[in-house]
Design a protein around this motif. Sequence first.
Motif, PDB file in Angstrom:
ATOM      1  N   GLY A  72      25.038  -3.112  -7.396  1.00  0.00           N
ATOM      2  CA  GLY A  72      24.153  -2.788  -5.945  1.00  0.00           C
ATOM      3  C   GLY A  72      23.742  -4.591  -5.547  1.00  0.00           C
ATOM      4  O   GLY A  72      24.212  -4.668  -4.460  1.00  0.00           O
TER       5      GLY A  72
ATOM      6  N   VAL B  17      26.794  -7.541  -5.675  1.00  0.00           N
ATOM      7  CA  VAL B  17      26.984  -7.042  -3.766  1.00  0.00           C
ATOM      8  C   VAL B  17      26.577  -7.783  -2.879  1.00  0.00           C
ATOM      9  O   VAL B  17      27.202  -8.803  -2.176  1.00  0.00           O
ATOM     10  N   ALA B  18      25.726  -7.426  -3.128  1.00  0.00           N
ATOM     11  CA  ALA B  18      24.420  -7.817  -1.923  1.00  0.00           C
ATOM     12  C   ALA B  18      24.258  -9.530  -2.227  1.00  0.00           C
ATOM     13  O   ALA B  18      24.242  -9.906  -1.246  1.00  0.00           O
TER      14      ALA B  18
ATOM     15  N   VAL C  96      27.268 -11.333  -1.471  1.00  0.00           N
ATOM     16  CA  VAL C  96      27.446 -11.288   0.427  1.00  0.00           C
ATOM     17  C   VAL C  96      26.591 -12.208   0.784  1.00  0.00           C
ATOM     18  O   VAL C  96      27.173 -13.124   2.003  1.00  0.00           O
ATOM     19  N   SER C  97      25.409 -12.637   0.311  1.00  0.00           N
ATOM     20  CA  SER C  97      25.171 -13.545   0.972  1.00  0.00           C
ATOM     21  C   SER C  97      24.801 -14.684   0.251  1.00  0.00           C
ATOM     22  O   SER C  97      24.959 -15.907   1.571  1.00  0.00           O
TER      23      SER C  97
ATOM     24  N   THR D 197      27.567 -14.761   2.859  1.00  0.00           N
ATOM     25  CA  THR D 197      27.877 -16.075   4.395  1.00  0.00           C
ATOM     26  C   THR D 197      26.597 -17.172   4.602  1.00  0.00           C
ATOM     27  O   THR D 197      26.615 -17.842   5.577  1.00  0.00           O
TER      28      THR D 197
ATOM     29  N   LEU E  35      22.913  -6.555   4.246  1.00  0.00           N
ATOM     30  CA  LEU E  35      23.943  -6.090   5.252  1.00  0.00           C
ATOM     31  C   LEU E  35      24.516  -5.022   4.495  1.00  0.00           C
ATOM     32  O   LEU E  35      25.404  -3.957   5.645  1.00  0.00           O
ATOM     33  N   THR E  36      25.624  -5.403   2.558  1.00  0.00           N
ATOM     34  CA  THR E  36      25.560  -4.223   2.586  1.00  0.00           C
ATOM     35  C   THR E  36      24.938  -2.381   2.326  1.00  0.00           C
ATOM     36  O   THR E  36      25.540  -1.838   2.732  1.00  0.00           O
ATOM     37  N   GLY E  37      23.538  -2.535   2.596  1.00  0.00           N
ATOM     38  CA  GLY E  37      23.233  -1.556   2.479  1.00  0.00           C
ATOM     39  C   GLY E  37      23.070  -0.995   4.506  1.00  0.00           C
ATOM     40  O   GLY E  37      22.870   0.031   3.952  1.00  0.00           O
TER      41      GLY E  37
ATOM     42  N   TRP F 179      25.361  -1.523   5.866  1.00  0.00           N
ATOM     43  CA  TRP F 179      26.765  -0.365   5.650  1.00  0.00           C
ATOM     44  C   TRP F 179      26.890   0.514   5.065  1.00  0.00           C
ATOM     45  O   TRP F 179      27.169   1.893   5.814  1.00  0.00           O
ATOM     46  N   ALA F 180      26.336   1.061   4.215  1.00  0.00           N
ATOM     47  CA  ALA F 180      26.446   2.226   3.409  1.00  0.00           C
ATOM     48  C   ALA F 180      25.766   2.745   4.023  1.00  0.00           C
ATOM     49  O   ALA F 180      26.248   4.244   4.524  1.00  0.00           O
TER      50      ALA F 180
END
Length: 231
Positions: A92, A95-96, A99-100, A103, A111-113, A115-116
């Motif tokens: 987790g 992945v976070a 993404v950071s 972007t 952001l992934t949190g 979305w989840a």
Amino acid sequence: MTEPIHPSQSAPCPDGPGRIPGRQAKKTPLEQMGGTTGLVYTTLPIVAFVLANASFGLTAAVGTAVGIALAISVLRLVRKEPLHPALSGLFGVAVAAFVSWKTGSAKGFFLTGIWANFALGVLFLLSVLARRPLAGIVWGALNGTGIAWLKDKPSRHYYDIATLTLVGVFATRVAVQQWLYDEDRTGWLAVARIAMGYPLLALAFLVVLWAGRRSGKRLKALAGQQPAGSV
């Protein structure tokens, strides 16, 4: 003369007074979710990311968060703790962090949190509409009680309430954190992520526990009303 000991007068259970041998005391909601140690493990990479980003920039923050998550996984492995939570936590964070980094923004770490939580909210809501409340299905799987409660309408209503409570938790997280994301409040995003994590989930778990107990009592009472030898 020493009187013979009757089987019902056997020595106290080593597990403690009043306990049934081999049966463990029920865990609290916090213990079910990993206890205070699990809370610390979850919090550390988030705090480290925000602090490192403020002091050294995004690249250092990404490396620090992943490094701490990896160190926690190794620590849990050395301490012979369950491996699955360690690996899922590391995944987790990785992945976070990706993404950071992709972007180019620190707020992307959260952001992934968001979305989840959105996906979970939709999934749990759909399960209620489909008359298969996920809170009951998950609770039955974790406790080995199965899905016999699906045939009992009041039990289904109990789990509907529990599932909708979880939907409320997910929706609240999305609403607050998405607003903070849009406002570029990275620091407050971290605060919201931590404050709305275990505490809100623990409150929702109490509702799930209530539903499970109410359903269990009903099913037990119904089973006792069935004629002997009936299938």
